[in-house]
Design an enzyme around this catalytic site. Sequence first.
Site, PDB file in Angstrom:
ATOM      1  CD  GLU A  34     -25.004 -22.924 -28.867  1.00 45.82           C
ATOM      2  OE1 GLU A  34     -24.232 -23.923 -29.277  1.00 45.82           O
ATOM      3  OE2 GLU A  34     -25.003 -21.977 -29.165  1.00 45.82           O
ATOM      4  N   GLY A  40     -21.332 -20.282 -26.155  1.00 49.97           N
ATOM      5  CA  GLY A  40     -20.655 -20.308 -27.460  1.00 49.97           C
ATOM      6  C   GLY A  40     -18.942 -20.382 -27.105  1.00 49.97           C
ATOM      7  N   GLY A 201       1.678 -18.312 -36.348  1.00 52.21           N
ATOM      8  CA  GLY A 201       0.591 -17.277 -36.017  1.00 52.21           C
ATOM      9  C   GLY A 201       0.977 -16.456 -34.801  1.00 52.21           C
ATOM     10  N   GLY A 203      -0.747 -13.532 -33.759  1.00 50.44           N
ATOM     11  CA  GLY A 203      -1.824 -12.881 -33.283  1.00 50.44           C
ATOM     12  C   GLY A 203      -2.291 -13.186 -31.850  1.00 50.44           C
ATOM     13  CB  ALA A 204      -5.118 -12.138 -29.860  1.00 57.62           C
ATOM     14  CB  ALA A 290      -2.445 -19.546 -33.450  1.00 58.32           C
ATOM     15  CB  VAL A 291      -3.061 -19.341 -39.610  1.00 54.86           C
ATOM     16  CG1 VAL A 291      -1.680 -19.663 -39.442  1.00 54.86           C
ATOM     17  CG2 VAL A 291      -3.987 -20.500 -39.681  1.00 54.86           C
ATOM     18  CB  ALA A 340     -16.127 -11.540 -26.836  1.00 54.41           C
ATOM     19  CG  HIS A 466       0.854   8.729  -5.995  1.00 53.84           C
ATOM     20  ND1 HIS A 466       1.803   8.270  -6.938  1.00 53.84           N
ATOM     21  CD2 HIS A 466       1.348   8.852  -4.931  1.00 53.84           C
ATOM     22  CE1 HIS A 466       3.054   8.071  -6.197  1.00 53.84           C
ATOM     23  NE2 HIS A 466       2.727   8.372  -4.940  1.00 53.84           N
TER      24      HIS A 466
END
Length: 487
Positions: A34, A40, A201, A203-204, A290-291, A340, A466
Site C-alpha cells: 500500500e 483504499g 455527471g 451517476g452515483a 463527477a464523470v 467495492a 408486518h
Amino acid sequence: MAESYDVIIIGSGPGGYVTAIRSAQLGLKTAIVEREHLGGICLNWGCIPTKALLRSAEIMHYADHLKNYGLKLDGKVTPDAKAVVDRSRAVSQRLNSGVGFLMKKNKIDVIWGEAKLAKAPKGGQPGEIVVSATKKKPMQPQPPLPKGTKGEGTYSAKHIIIATGARPRVLPGIEPDGKLIWTYFEAMVPPEMPKSLIVIGSGAIGIEFASFYRTMGAEVTVVELLPQVMPVEDAEIAAFAKKQFEKQGLKILLDAKVTKVEKGANSVTAHVEQKDGKVEKITADRLISAVGVQGNIENLGLEELGVKTERGCIVIDGYGRTNVPGIYAIGDVAGPPMLAHKAEHEGVICVEKIAGVPGVHPMDKRMIPGCTYCNPQVASVGLTEAKAKEQGYDIRVGHFPFVGNGKAIALGEDQGMVKTIFDRKTGQLLGAHMVGAEVTELIQGFVIAMNLETTEEELMHSVFPHPTLSEMMHESVLDAYGRVIHV
C-alpha cells in the site's frame, strides 16, 4: 535475495484487503503493498466517508421537517462545515485503523510504498515486484507504522494480484484545481459550505454530492450528457427520482454538456450546451466533476510484461487471471462495475481459485446490486425493463408505491416505488429496482432471491413481516401476477 510469498496483493482497498484476509485464511503466505492508506479510496475517500456526510444531511433534512412529526425546535438548525467534515474523517480513520488490526490478526505483512512488476512468475517460479518510496503525498495523516513494518525493496511471489483501484476521470479543459473545480476528494472536505454548486455527471457520485449539498442549503445544478438522470438505472425509477430531486430544488439539465469553464476569483462559470445547440452560462461558487473513474494502471510495469489492457483497465477472465500466468487483477482496475462489493467478491474468487478450493465459479455480474445513497435512495439488481425487452424476454412487470405501505407512511417516507421484472415463461426474477427510504438495505432480499433462482411462486408464498418496508417487495411481486392487495 527477495523475500518470498505465496501471494502479494498490490493495493489495500476493499478488494485488496479482503483478498489478503481470505488468502491468509487459506494458509497462503500473504503480503499486501500500500502506498497511501489502508482501506483504499472506498474506506478513506469514497463509500464510507460519503455515507457519513450523507448521514449528516439526513439529520439536517429531518430537523428541517420536524413539524411533520409533531415536534418543535426553537431556532434554526444550520450546518457546521468543519464539524460535519471532522465527523466524516473520524469515521474513516476509525475504519482505517480497523483494517490495520485485521492485517495483524491474520498475520499479513503490510509493505509500504509503490509497487512495480519486475518479473512475471514462470513455470511455478515466483515473479518479482520492486517497492519504492511513495511519491504521492497522503491526503490524510497516517497513524505511526507498526514496528518492523516493511518498505522499499524487492519481493517475490508465485501469484501477484493487482488491486490498485481507480481515480476520478478528468475532462480536458475542466481539470480539477482543488479550489474552484473539485473531484470527490475536495467535495468531501469543503472548508465551508458553498452557496451554489454545479455538478457534472448524474451517476452515483454526482447525484450523492448534489443531494448532500442541496440538503445543506446550496443551490445545485446537475448537468448530464445523456437523456436520463442516473443513466444506469431503470428509466421509470430514474424518472421518479428526478421528480423528487426537483421537488427539493435540484436543477437537472439532461441532454446537456459543459463545453467551457471560466474561473473567477471565487466562482466558476460553466457554458452548458443544450440538445438544441443553445448555450446557457451558469455561475456558481464551485464545480464538481463527477464523470466517472478510470483504472490506476500506470507505472505498474504492465507494458513491459505484456499484460493486456483495454479502455484503461486490465483485461481478466472470470477468475481474475490476466493473459500473463501468475499475474491477476481485481476490482476497479479490472473494469466495471466499479463497486467495492464487486471488488471484494472478485478477490475472494481469484484467491480461492489460486488455492484450488473446489467449486469456485466466476461471478455473475447480473446479480451485483447497485446502490445510490441520495435522497431518495435508489437501489437495483439485474436487468432494467428496457434491457429485458432488448434481450428478447417476454416479461411481467410489478409495481408497488410507498404510499400504500403502512410503515412508510408512519415513517413519513411515503414517496417511493418498488419495481420487479419477471420472465413470463419461467417466472424467473430478471431484475428489481427501487427508489425511496432505506431501499439500499432492502435490495439484498432480491439479490438473494435471484442467486437462489427463486421463482415468482416462491416469492409470493414467502411471509414478509408486518409492518415493514419489505412488504412492498412482496406486493410488487404480487402485482406482476395480478394479485396485489394494498393498492
